[in-house]
Design an enzyme around this catalytic site. Structure first.
Site, PDB file in Angstrom:
ATOM      1  N   HIS A   1      34.065  67.036  28.117  1.00 59.99           N
ATOM      2  CA  HIS A   1      33.273  65.907  27.622  1.00 59.99           C
ATOM      3  C   HIS A   1      31.817  66.151  27.992  1.00 59.99           C
ATOM      4  O   HIS A   1      31.431  66.038  29.148  1.00 59.99           O
ATOM      5  CB  HIS A   1      33.776  64.590  28.222  1.00 59.99           C
ATOM      6  CG  HIS A   1      33.389  63.384  27.435  1.00 59.99           C
ATOM      7  ND1 HIS A   1      32.385  62.533  27.829  1.00 59.99           N
ATOM      8  CD2 HIS A   1      33.846  62.905  26.253  1.00 59.99           C
ATOM      9  CE1 HIS A   1      32.253  61.571  26.934  1.00 59.99           C
ATOM     10  NE2 HIS A   1      33.130  61.778  25.974  1.00 59.99           N
TER      11      HIS A   1
ATOM     12  N   ASP B   1      36.476  68.891  22.066  1.00 59.03           N
ATOM     13  CA  ASP B   1      35.014  68.845  22.194  1.00 59.03           C
ATOM     14  C   ASP B   1      34.556  70.227  22.633  1.00 59.03           C
ATOM     15  O   ASP B   1      34.765  70.621  23.789  1.00 59.03           O
ATOM     16  CB  ASP B   1      34.594  67.804  23.226  1.00 59.03           C
ATOM     17  CG  ASP B   1      34.650  66.390  22.683  1.00 59.03           C
ATOM     18  OD1 ASP B   1      35.100  66.226  21.541  1.00 59.03           O
ATOM     19  OD2 ASP B   1      34.262  65.456  23.403  1.00 59.03           O
TER      20      ASP B   1
ATOM     21  N   HIS C   1      42.405  60.825  21.194  1.00 59.49           N
ATOM     22  CA  HIS C   1      40.961  60.936  21.398  1.00 59.49           C
ATOM     23  C   HIS C   1      40.713  61.621  22.742  1.00 59.49           C
ATOM     24  O   HIS C   1      41.414  61.347  23.721  1.00 59.49           O
ATOM     25  CB  HIS C   1      40.340  59.529  21.404  1.00 59.49           C
ATOM     26  CG  HIS C   1      38.877  59.499  21.735  1.00 59.49           C
ATOM     27  ND1 HIS C   1      37.922  60.028  20.904  1.00 59.49           N
ATOM     28  CD2 HIS C   1      38.212  59.002  22.803  1.00 59.49           C
ATOM     29  CE1 HIS C   1      36.718  59.849  21.432  1.00 59.49           C
ATOM     30  NE2 HIS C   1      36.871  59.238  22.597  1.00 59.49           N
ATOM     31  N   ASN C   2      39.719  62.528  22.787  1.00 62.04           N
ATOM     32  CA  ASN C   2      39.423  63.243  24.040  1.00 62.04           C
ATOM     33  C   ASN C   2      40.709  63.781  24.669  1.00 62.04           C
ATOM     34  O   ASN C   2      40.985  63.584  25.853  1.00 62.04           O
ATOM     35  CB  ASN C   2      38.709  62.330  25.037  1.00 62.04           C
ATOM     36  CG  ASN C   2      37.277  62.007  24.625  1.00 62.04           C
ATOM     37  OD1 ASN C   2      36.732  62.616  23.709  1.00 62.04           O
ATOM     38  ND2 ASN C   2      36.672  61.044  25.288  1.00 62.04           N
TER      39      ASN C   2
ATOM     40  N   GLU D   1      35.049  68.844  17.494  1.00 57.99           N
ATOM     41  CA  GLU D   1      33.729  68.271  17.696  1.00 57.99           C
ATOM     42  C   GLU D   1      32.874  69.426  18.218  1.00 57.99           C
ATOM     43  O   GLU D   1      32.912  69.785  19.399  1.00 57.99           O
ATOM     44  CB  GLU D   1      33.790  67.116  18.686  1.00 57.99           C
ATOM     45  CG  GLU D   1      32.501  66.327  18.718  1.00 57.99           C
ATOM     46  CD  GLU D   1      32.630  65.046  19.522  1.00 57.99           C
ATOM     47  OE1 GLU D   1      31.609  64.608  20.056  1.00 57.99           O
ATOM     48  OE2 GLU D   1      33.731  64.501  19.598  1.00 57.99           O
TER      49      GLU D   1
END
Length: 792
Positions: A372, A359, A327-328, A406
């Site tokens: 982010h 992202d 994640h991230n 994303e």
């Protein structure tokens, strides 16, 4: 700048080195290696952090052949341990300008003069520039060669290397002898507190010359006495009888007691492999030292070596596997103000991660960026991330890599994203389905070997086989929705601005009208991982297998609690991605085990945050060759499964067993504060069981005061396990503290099904998952059947 001829300097330097200095280099087989000898002399290099921060640093390989000293002008402000790095902690060495920092200097500095040292764990990479290409080549080749040698060292070699490294440090006057004062200093360095009387006795026993100094063979004798293993000697004597020599038949009997299906020829092979005495080898006998070598090897490890390669069936649908997921991924620290870096992708991919997240946001000059959104995290170019993916996607695993996009970009930059994906990834990018299993089943990891899959939104018009699209933004954090089996709809706290929109999903099945916000060029690249909003299990069961939803950890827990069996059945056919709560501002992690127990495949964690969750993730994917794909148990692969993680005893998968762990001893535990010589750990061992909620348990040994070198417990812990195929076993060593919480020392986690019974060593890892050589635990493992009546 011309590099001075160092050949004479190398010859002179070699003559100055004592036999003890050369011992480590001989063990590594690099005494005649020109690159290593160059590194021993040291170099003046430029350390670079930014175009404006460039400092001269003296780098020199120390005599242990494993430690590089980085000389700074701030020695008073930095502890010695912060001025060095170990070759064993190096992930890889990048040639040229491959890091963000060095790429920014490309053109102003010769690329052939540059290299980057990438570390395991949280330490930032070290960007360096040399005075010449030849100097850079020496360091690059030398570091890589030492890495290779370190990986082939036996545990016994690592122990010897470790103890002789401390001997050099304790030899304060560098006269290659050890005074009693230096011996006491050494004992504190290696994490053991002994009485003055015991230390004096040990010293006198070895000081055969009687000159109050230990020399040469006396030092070797001191080391042998110091590293004695009385618990192993007792085991060896029990197995070998009065003659204290183990015959091939006695070794076979021991192997069978260990639970191994061994033959006499295999016992003889072990003797040939590990026995040190040639005469004993010829007579098919094993001495104590050979027995110790065997128990310290991978053959004596608690982890089944047969599981260290890809041994599972890789021809089943993707939905039948747990998939190591990040994640991230772009973050090196927290998600509010931490740095973003392509190095984070390199680290995740090197650890076997098979699903990474990007992202994507509007960037300057028409180039999409990754960071982010709406935070102070730094930004990196989408193009550079994809270049790293191209270079490292299949270094650690040949099986498919999923890029979870994303997408917050406008249409124009989405076209740029699609162009970069196609041009940079080339043939590895999957642009059409293999089509061998139809719409109700996903292809297998074997079919998708060497391919990169895009996870994201897709326009309905681009895929006529689908009857649904998505009503939310492209953010994977907004796909969970509501519906039958989905609980009550709640406001999503992670919702982000500027997201791509497509039209709502009509429940009556009519074809939705698509917004023009999603570029067809990007939509066309989504083939097997189409992100859709979750409208309940009944609705999802009617959709193609290539549709998948993402769930926050809270939503997933509610689904498991309220509809556990339905979630298990859903995950037998379609992929589910779980992500951390948006409230985890410091990038902490949730427990992945509860999600795996429901069959969720893509359980995304913050790889940059060490701790229990990442230890469990590393343990889960330790098996199957660390390829990032682990086959789920059969009861999680059936669309008709009766398994419910909240009530495991009612359905399939319940096979109750008893795990008995006797924690015997530990060896060479690390000092938590090397700069405080009088700080000795008080170790205890905790054994944890992680599985379905009913199986979760932990128990620990008492602590032992002032002994991190060779503490002994002989303490037995017993656990009942209802669903062993899902369970993970974690061994944790802590430093006991009476006034505050205990300090972490080391850990090791592995699947219950990969445990080996009998007397085994456990080689400990740091919080970041890096080996703490030569620290280990010695345990006895027993697994026995537990009847259903006993367990209910």
């Amino acid at each position: 700048m011309m590099q001075p001829d160092r050949s004479k300097a190398l010859e002179v330097d070699a003559t100055k080195r004592s036999p003890r200095d050369l011992r480590a280099l001989r063990k590594l087989g690099v005494t005649e290696d020109d690159d290593v000898r160059f590194m021993l002399l040291g170099s003046s290099l430029w350390k670079i952090r930014s175009p404006r921060w460039q400092k001269r640093r003296e780098l020199r390989l120390q005599e242990d052949g494993m430690t590089v000293w980085c000389e700074t002008h701030k020695r008073a402000k930095r502890a010695p341990s912060q001025q060095t790095f170990s070759v064993m902690d190096v992930q890889c060495v990048l040639e040229g300008c491959q890091s963000e920092v060095l790429r920014g200097l490309c053109g102003s500095i010769p690329e052939a003069h540059c290299f980057t040292v990438v570390f395991r764990g949280p330490r930032r990479g070290l960007d360096l520039a040399c005075s010449s290409e030849a100097e850079a080549r020496h360091w690059i080749r030398g570091l890589r060669r030492l890495q290779e040698r370190a990986q082939t060292m036996s545990q016994r070699d690592k122990l010897e290397h470790w103890i002789y490294g401390y001997l050099r440090r304790a030899d304060a006057d560098k006269d290659n002898t050890m005074s009693f004062k230096e011996v006491k200093s050494l004992l504190r360095m290696i994490n053991i507190e002994v009485t003055e009387l015991y230390a004096r006795q040990l010293f006198k026993q070895c000081d055969r010359s009687g000159n109050d100094r230990l020399e040469n063979s006396e030092i070797e004798e001191f080391c042998r006495r110091l590293t004695r293993r009385p618990e192993l000697e007792a085991l060896f004597c029990r197995c070998s009888g009065e003659d204290c020599v183990l015959s091939d038949e006695e070794l076979l009997e021991f192997l069978r007691e260990q639970g191994e299906e061994a033959t006499l020829s295999q016992a003889r092979e072990i003797i040939q492999e590990y026995e040190l005495n040639d005469t004993a080898k010829q007579q098919r006998l094993m001495m104590l030292d050979g027995f110790l070598m065997y128990l310290l090897s991978k053959e004596g490890d608690v982890f089944n070596p047969a599981h260290a390669t890809v041994y599972q069936d890789m021809s089943q649908p993707l939905s039948h596997y747990f998939i190591s997921s990040s994640h991230n991924t772009y973050l090196l620290q927290d998600q509010l103000g931490g740095p973003s870096s392509t190095e984070a992708y390199l680290r995740a991919l090197s650890r076997g991660c098979r699903c990474v997240e990007l992202d994507c946001w509007e960037g300057p000059n028409g180039e999409p960026i990754v960071y982010h959104g709406h935070t102070l995290t730094s930004r990196i170019l989408f193009r550079e991330v994809i270049e790293v993916v191209r270079d490292y996607a299949f270094k650690a695993s040949p099986y498919p890599l999923i890029l979870s996009l994303e997408n917050h970009c406008g249409r124009e930059q989405q076209v740029v994203m699609a162009r970069h994906l196609r041009s940079i990834l080339g043939e590895t990018l999957l642009t059409k389905s293999p089509g061998s299993k139809g719409t109700r089943s996903l292809p297998s990891p074997e079919e998708l070997k060497g391919r990169i899959l895009i996870k994201g939104k897709k326009l309905s018009g681009s895929d006529s086989s689908s009857s649904s699209s998505d009503s939310s933004s492209s953010s994977s954090e907004e796909e969970e929705g509501s519906g039958e089996g989905g609980g009550t709809r709640t406001k999503n706290k992670n919702k982000k601005k500027d997201s791509v929109k497509v039209s709502p999903v009509p429940v009556n099945g009519s074809k939705p009208r698509c917004s023009s916000s999603l570029a067809p060029e990007l939509s066309d690249l989504v083939v097997l991982c189409r992100s859709v909003r979750f409208h309940g299990f009944d609705h999802a069961s009617q959709q193609p297998a290539n549709e998948m939803s993402s769930f926050s950890e809270g939503k997933a827990r509610r689904l498991i609690r309220d509809s556990g069996n339905s979630f298990v059945r859903h995950n037998a056919l379609q992929l589910s991605r779980i992500y951390p709560s948006g409230l985890r501002a410091h990038s902490s992690n949730y427990s992945p085990q509860e999600m795996w127990s429901a069959g969720c495949q893509i359980v995304a964690l913050n790889f940059q945050t060490p701790g229990e969750a990442m230890a469990l993730n590393q343990g889960r994917f330790l098996q199957n060759g660390r390829c990032g794909y682990t086959l789920k148990p059969a009861f999680l692969r059936s669309a008709d499964s009766t398994f419910d993680p909240e009530h495991p005893a009612r359905g399939q998968g319940y096979q109750a067993k008893t795990l008995t762990v006797t924690v015997i001893s530990a060896q060479q535990l690390p000092k938590l504060n090397p700069e405080r010589p009088n700080s000795i750990v008080d170790p205890l061992v905790r054994v944890e069981l992680h599985g379905v909620p009913a199986d979760n348990a932990r128990a620990e040994t008492p602590h032992i005061n002032n002994n991190g070198f060779n503490p002994r417990w002989n303490h037995t812990l017993v656990f009942d396990v209802g669903v062993p195929e899902l369970a993970l076993v974690r061994f944790v060593v802590e430093d006991h503290d009476t006034t505050s919480s205990n300090d972490f020392v080391g850990q090791f986690t592995l699947p219950f099904t990969s445990l080996r019974q009998g007397y085994r060593h456990i080689h400990l890892l740091s919080a970041d998952g890096v080996p703490i050589s030569p620290a280990s635990l010695f345990v006895h493992i027993k697994v026995s059947e537990l009847s259903r009546s006993q367990s209910v």
